[in-house]
Structures are given as structure tokens and as C-alpha cells.
Design an enzyme around this catalytic site. Sequence first.
Site: not given
Length: 619
Positions: A25, A187, A209, A87
Site C-alpha cells: 500500500d 485501493e 477510503d 504521491k
Amino acid sequence: MALLQISEPGGKSSAPAHRIAVGIDLGTTNSLVSASCGSGVEVLPDEHGNYLLPSIVNYSSSTEPVVGIAAKERLVDDPKNTIASAKRLLGRALSEVSNTPLFQHFDFDQEQADAAPAIITAAGVKNPIQVSADILKALVDTAESCLKAKLEGAVITVPAYFNDAQRQQTKDAAKLIDLKVLRLLNEPTAAAVAYGLDSKDQGNVVVFDLGGGTFDVSLLSLQKGVFEVLATGGDTALGGDDFDHLIADRIKQAAGIQELNLMDNAKLLSHANSIKHQLSDSDSVAVDFLGWSGSISADEFKQITEDLIKRTILTCRRVIRDAKLEVEDIDNIVMVGGSTRMPVVREAVEEYFGKAPLTDIDPDKVVAIGAGIQADVLIGNKSADDFLLLDVTPLSLGIETMGELVEKIIPRNTTIPVAKAQEFTTFKDGQTAMSLHVVQGERELVSDCRSLARFELRDIPPMVAGAAKIRVTYQVDADGLLSVMAEELSTAKTAEIQVKPSYGLDADAIEQMLQASHDNAKADMEVRALREAQIEAQQLIDAISSAKAVDGNLLSGDESLQIDAAIAQLQALFEEGTSAQIHELTEEINRVSSGFAARRMDLHIGEALKGETIDEVEQ
Ligand code: AMP
């Protein structure tokens, strides 16, 4: 639509793993690595027992980069050489990010403005691919020393809304450290896999999420361990960091602070983050900052974060609408990401859905566990038949046709992987090349959609307009990457392109595109009808003019005048007329030229039949 199977919860224990693959992850704030450890998939701790690796890298010297907790500690003292939230830089242009609060303190290498944003550090120029690679390397080292074995591959998770460029750069990061990517996995889908192990939920499940920097919502339909992804939505620029910034702003405001130097600003942000965490467990938190003392209450926090919370709920609403469901149809809500520990988030979710969300699996580990399960399957330790994950395309993928119109080839929310083909033809006599323009979006006109790529199919044999057959195939692979192939069927000539849109398609852009398509639906339909009428009319005018050039002698003077008059009338109306008017005049031209067309047909059939028996013709 195909359904997919998740392994039976509590089913047979997995056979001893002969090959080692990990789930990763790669988070905005923290990253984790997991692997199958005999009894099941577990998140692997580093030598100090930590399973969360801060996604932060410090490049203060030309020796090895410092990754994780040690790098996080340098955020305050050495902010210019310490890169966090990389990211968010993946797949972005320098101009998009250099002024955002998270990155404005860096010195960017302007020379590389078109490539990935490159940050100048004491250890050289570092782009987000390199930063991600260094984070991946630290995770691989943790896994290899924990498992005492060499890794053979990894499943790496990415947000559902990552575009092709962002996905590709994630893969490029793995390549830099020679890590084989078995698959990129969305994800939310990974989280659903993790829950599939532990529970036997039936019905519709929303995966909510909210991480450090991104927000994703997925709607899955679950039945006895078998599930299907119905729709996804999200916001790549919304996460826990934004809550930290709001607390920091509130402290600055209350303390009457106008400007802060780099170091104090970093201190304030880290302070704000700690206050946010404490507010998850207490009603009020004391604040001491630069000589100012005060407190922030849970109620105040709720008030200042109201807009962010509203945005998350609006996204849920849209995803449910996309799946053509009602909120009452949702049976379970799975919470993923550290930010779902905030009571304000849980309460808002509970209020909107009318039921408490599921929080039994550690929201930080869920995604990594799902990725680890998938890695174990892909490396061959379990039957792949039991696992088949489906995701969806966030926007329609189409092609430009005559009149700058868009023909949708893969509609929005189609489950991937998918391949669809459609046949097209040439517009002009003798046309030997075709220009293909790949677009993304919901509107009817190319100018209202997003241009993804252009390429050409050449060496088409010259034929009359409409005779050539060109098959265009759109294929989206499991990682969401699009390949477009065009083939001229009589010669098997092909041209192909892999689409990598240069820069970010974020959730805001998707939202705007969907909204615009909704708002303009009627006008778009009218424009489309008009353009189609114009194309049909133009084709007829062109056909008559080439027929006259060849067989003009078949026309009587009167007929010729009548046809010319009708064409002139149509041409006068061409730009300003409505689709109905153009259509009517096209019909009129068809009517006045029908005698001419019939005589041409007789003549050419007669010529073709000369010297052949009826039997030969019929064969
Ligand atoms: P992730 O990207 O999933 O690692 O998310 C990390 C985010 O979760 C960061 O913004 C953290 O500040 C936030 N977070 C972690 N624990 C808590 C907590 N107890 N209360 C509030 N936010 C938290």
C-alpha cells in the site's frame, strides 16, 4: 457482467507459500507491506516493530536516502531536502504543483518543467518516481529481512482515480528498484478483498477510503463472497492533510500569526496533526504554540471541517447514483484509511447512510492486506480462479468522427479489463490515411472532451468514400491503461497507440465533466443532430458533383438547373439552418436527382453485365 469470487472466509488454510510476493500500500502519508505468513496475510513490521512506514524521504547527502520515521524527524529541521506526500506529485506538471502549500518551499528544477516535477536536494535532483522508488525499496528491505527470502514480485495499490500517467509512474518507480509489479490494484478493491477474508456480507457495500491525501469511494455488490464493482468515485486532492491545514489555520488565526518561517510552519503542521489525532479520543485539546495558549474543542473541529466532510458525502451520493441505486440499498459501509478514525467522519457517514460503518479491520492495514492476498494469488500460491477483480472506467472513452463529434466506444463505468471494437469508414473518395483522435468524456463534441491521443493509420488503399472498413479496438487492461488499435480490414494494415495522458485527471475534473454533460444534455443532442445533418448533406453534394463530372451527359438542362438550385438553397442554409431544415433540403435534392441517379445505375449495370452470362453474375 461477470462476477468475481473471493476466497471463502475461514476456508481451507493456505498451503505453505513456495514463492514470496508482497502486497504494497504505497500511501500518500504512510506505506505498508504485507505477505502471506502461513496462517494468513499479515502486515510486516520493520526491525523496530513499526508497520507504518511514513512515505517521506530525506536527501540530505549523496549517501543513501533516509526513508520513513527518520526522514519524518527531519521534516522540521531540513524541509528543503525532505520530501513528503510525493504521491501527490506523480503524473503532475511542475506548474500544477510548484505553488501548492505542500510543495512551495522546494526548489524545483525548471529545466525539467515538462517531465515529472524535479526537486533540487542536497543529494541531487529527485522526482516523485525516484522518491516512490526509495519508499518501495525500504518496504522490500523490510519484507525480505522479515521473511528471510528474496521477493519475486509485488501487487501495488493505487487510488481508483489515478490516471494512466500516475499508474505508469508508479510502475516506473518499481522498475527503478527491479521490483516486478504483478499488478496495480485499486485501493478500494484491495480493501474489499481484505474484508472478503473475514466476513460473509451480502448485498451492496460502499468502501469509504479517506487517507492522508486522497479520498476514494467504491460501490461493490457482494453475495456470499462473490462481488462485483458497480461504480467508483473520489477526490485525489482530499485527505487528512487538509484537516491538518484547517487546524493550523485556526491556530494561526487565534494566535494572530500572519507569516511563519519554513521551520515554524512545519512545526505548526505537525502540531496540528497531533491535535487532530487527540481529538479522535477527547472532547478538547490544549494548544501551546509560539507563546500562545488555548484549546480546540471537538465541536469547533466539527465546525471548521464541515465543508470537507460535506464533500465526502457528496461523492458517496454521486457513486450511489452512478450505480443506479438508492442510499437505502447500501447494506454495509467499509471504512478504510487513517482519517476514518475521526469521529466527525464516522458520524457523518452514519448519518448519511442511516447505519454505522464497519470499522473492525484496522483502517490503516486493510488495503495492504488485500494487496497481499492478491499478490499471493498472482504469484501462484492459490488458484487464480478464486480471485478475479473488477474495476470500472471513470469516464467514457471515445473517438472523434466527422463533424468533430464523439463516438463513445467504452462507456463510463464499464468494468475493466475490457476490449471493444467498432468499424469506421472513409469520408472522401481515394482517402489513403485516417487520423484517429482518442478522447475521454461524456459530451457530444470533441472540443468539450479531454483529448488523450492522436495517431494515424496510413496506406489505406484508395477506394470510394464509405467502402474502406477500419476496425478500431479499444482495450483497457486490468491496470486501467488504454491501448487503441486501428486495422484496415482488406489489407490488415494496423496502427496502434498506448494512451498515457500527460497530466492529471483528478476527481474535480471528473466531477466538472459529469456536471457539464448533465447540464448540456439537450443542447448537445441538438448540436449532434445538426452536425449529422450537415455531414449527410455535404456527402450528397459531393457525390452529385463527382457524378456530374463523369456522367453529366445523362442530365437534361432542366434537371441540371433544378439540382443546382436545390443545392444552392441548401448551401445558403448550411451554417444557419436547423437540422430539420437541412434534412428537408437534403431530401429535396435526393428527389430532384433521383432520375439522374436511376439512369446512372442503369448505364453502369449495363456496362458491368456486358459479356457475362446471368449465371456468372449470380455467382
Ligand atoms: P493513510 O494515507 O491511510 O495512511 O492516512 C493517514 C492519515 O490518517 C493522516 O492524515 C493521519 O493524520 C490520519 N489519522 C491517523 N490516525 C488518526 C486518528 N486517530 N485520528 C485522526 N486522523 C488520523
